[in-house]
Design an enzyme around this catalytic site. Structure first.
Site, short mmCIF file in Angstrom:
data_model
loop_
_atom_site.label_atom_id
_atom_site.label_comp_id
_atom_site.label_asym_id
_atom_site.label_seq_id
_atom_site.Cartn_x
_atom_site.Cartn_y
_atom_site.Cartn_z
N HIS A 138 -1.17 -6.42 6.13
CA HIS A 138 -1.81 -5.62 6.94
C HIS A 138 -2.14 -5.75 8.25
O HIS A 138 -2.61 -6.99 8.19
CB HIS A 138 -2.78 -4.94 6.03
CG HIS A 138 -3.24 -3.46 6.28
ND1 HIS A 138 -4.16 -3.57 7.20
CD2 HIS A 138 -2.99 -2.37 6.09
CE1 HIS A 138 -4.77 -2.38 7.33
NE2 HIS A 138 -4.02 -1.64 6.78
N ASP A 215 -7.14 -11.44 1.49
CA ASP A 215 -7.02 -10.03 1.74
C ASP A 215 -6.82 -9.38 0.27
O ASP A 215 -5.78 -9.23 -0.25
CB ASP A 215 -6.08 -9.47 2.65
CG ASP A 215 -6.13 -7.84 2.82
OD1 ASP A 215 -6.85 -7.38 2.29
OD2 ASP A 215 -5.48 -7.55 3.75
N GLN A 218 -5.97 -4.37 -1.61
CA GLN A 218 -5.27 -3.88 -2.57
C GLN A 218 -5.22 -4.17 -4.03
O GLN A 218 -4.99 -3.60 -4.71
CB GLN A 218 -3.73 -3.86 -2.11
CG GLN A 218 -3.36 -3.13 -0.93
CD GLN A 218 -3.60 -1.40 -0.75
OE1 GLN A 218 -3.68 -0.89 -2.06
NE2 GLN A 218 -3.98 -0.78 0.08
N LYS A 241 -11.45 1.82 -1.47
CA LYS A 241 -10.17 1.89 -2.44
C LYS A 241 -10.26 1.64 -3.97
O LYS A 241 -9.49 1.62 -4.79
CB LYS A 241 -9.37 0.85 -1.98
CG LYS A 241 -8.61 1.09 -0.50
CD LYS A 241 -7.86 0.14 -0.07
CE LYS A 241 -7.54 -0.13 1.43
NZ LYS A 241 -6.82 0.98 1.97
N CYS A 381 0.64 0.45 8.37
CA CYS A 381 -0.38 -0.45 9.20
C CYS A 381 0.33 -2.00 8.80
O CYS A 381 -0.52 -2.65 8.80
CB CYS A 381 -1.90 -0.50 8.85
SG CYS A 381 -2.64 1.41 9.13
#
Ligand code: C6P
Length: 424
Positions: A138, A215, A218, A241, A381
């Site tokens: 991303h 990261d 998600q 999220k 993104c």
């Protein structure tokens, strides 16, 4: 579209461990109609919906407890501080049981990664060094490193994609070398759904003395997270999220790294002593939390973590595997639809990207919206990834705890209708 809206509204599937029909009642927004149809929310990868428990926690905080944290001597200040710090302990448990002082509150994953790029990066990266990311990152895990490389003269390297939408590790022993100072990778791609097995890559990174960053924007809302198992030095995630309010995320960092890093922002709370000539800094984590933090959002994030931990992250993962397998099976029966992402649900999460022959992804999203389906369309993104895939955009349906197989059925019906509508 025949009967699809009723099916979407009924939505009463129970999958192992999750009583989806029951938990849907916790999400007031799911009662909404959109364009005359019951809302089917398939955009949780962008931001999840919030259960009543989180919304009420925010209201209760503002109605009964609000004051600034770590500053006042009065009762409300102590209550707000206790509530805020309790979430730090909860978040520390959520990511595998770390020392709470290694958890820093940020606005979101983007800010967490930028904190590392500025504070750790500017102290540790110089000309000739290499930073390794992947093609599926991303922008939040690309732009800070591009900027750091521009400033320092370091080089950004990328792990390419393999034919199954995973990381192609055939050149990993060249990509990770004595110049590599940082390996920063997503655990789950927002645009492909791919789940990356990071620990073996990080082992190689550590063997050359590089620092590692995950990261987890998600992955963390959808599966168990254990920073020890991941063998990472930093991990970033966004609360919004994961059922939490917008405005609260975390950066985890190993204590010895955080201790040695300069602050990110300067101001109140992050200092020990200030004169006009010199400033000394507060200890970790406060050194990295300058100014008044997003107290209510952090408290609300704590309520979201309670909710998730109560459901059980393993149960959430199992539910999403079931719904993703179902969606992949149904979507792959459309010969005019192309799915971008692994076919194996053990190797992927619940974000399913696709294109429909003859129709722009934005048009598909708009068509779906006319029936109440919220999906995302665009480059997600992840422009370098789109380039590698040879597309400018995809449509993405992303599932979470409140989604059901019947909602997937309804979307497939609407997609078939959209295909007929746009077909030339
Ligand atoms: N992806 C999506 O629709 P923030 O915006 O800081 O909360 O999250 C940034 C981010 C970082 N990494 C990954 C893998 C992400 O997916 C995201 C956010 C959203 O896919 C919004 S672009």
């Amino acid at each position: 579209m025949q009967g699809a809206t009723a099916a979407a509204g009924a939505a009463a599937n129970t999958s192992q461990g999750l009583d989806v029909a029951k938990l849907r009642a916790d999400f007031p927004i799911l009662l909404r109609t959109i364009n005359g149809h019951p809302l089917v929310y398939f955009d949780s990868a962008a931001s999840s919906q919030k259960p009543t428990h989180v919304i009420q926690t925010l209201t209760d905080y503002y109605e009964r407890h609000h004051a600034n944290v770590h500053r006042g001597m009065h009762t409300l200040a102590a209550e707000a501080t206790d509530m805020y710090e309790a979430v730090r302990r909860k978040a520390a448990r959520f990511i595998g049981g770390v020392d709470p002082s290694t958890v820093i509150f940020t606005r979101n994953a983007t800010e967490a990664i930028n904190l590392v790029a500025y504070s750790w990066g500017e102290q540790n990266i110089s000309a000739g060094d290499e930073i390794l990311i992947s093609v599926m990152e991303h922008h939040a895990n690309i732009v800070p490193w591009v900027r750091l490389c521009e400033k320092t003269g370091a080089t950004l390297k990328t792990i390419p994609l393999d034919e199954n939408y995973g990381l192609d590790l055939s050149d990993i022993d060249t990509l990770i070398n004595k110049n590599t100072k940082l390996v920063a990778l997503t655990r789950m791609s927002n645009a492909l759904g791919t789940i990356n097995n990071l620990a073996p890559i990080f082992k190689k990174a550590h063997a050359v003395g590089a620092v590692t960053l995950v990261d987890a924007a998600q992955s963390a809302p959808h599966m168990p997270t254990d920073v020890q198992e991941l063998d990472c030095d930093f991990l970033a995630l966004s609360g919004h999220k994961a059922l939490g309010p917008t405005g609260a995320g975390i950066l985890y960092g190993k204590a010895e790294l955080l201790d040695n890093m300069p602050p990110f922002l300067g101001g109140g709370e992050m200092i020990e002593l200030v004169t006009f000539e010199k400033v000394t800094y507060n200890h970790v984590p406060h050194k990295f939390e300058a100014g008044t933090p997003a107290i209510a959002d952090v408290v609300g994030f704590g309520a979201a973590l309670d909710y998730l931990m109560e459901l059980g992250m393993e149960n959430i993962r199992e539910h999403e595997k079931e719904i993703t397998a179902y969606a992949l099976d149904k979507l792959s029966q459309f010969e005019w639809l192309k799915i971008y992402g692994p076919a194996d649900v053990d190797k992927r999460g619940a974000a399913v990207s696709f294109t429909v022959e003859g129709a722009h992804p934005h048009d598909i999203a708009q068509y779906l919206d006319s029936y109440g389906f919220a999906v995302r369309a665009g480059h997600h993104c992840a422009q370098p990834l789109m380039k590698a895939l040879g597309v400018t955009a995809t449509t993405r349906a992303s599932f979470y705890i409140y989604n059901t197989l019947s909602e997937v059925d309804s979307m497939c019906e609407a997609l078939a209708e959209a295909r007929d509508f746009f077909k030339v």
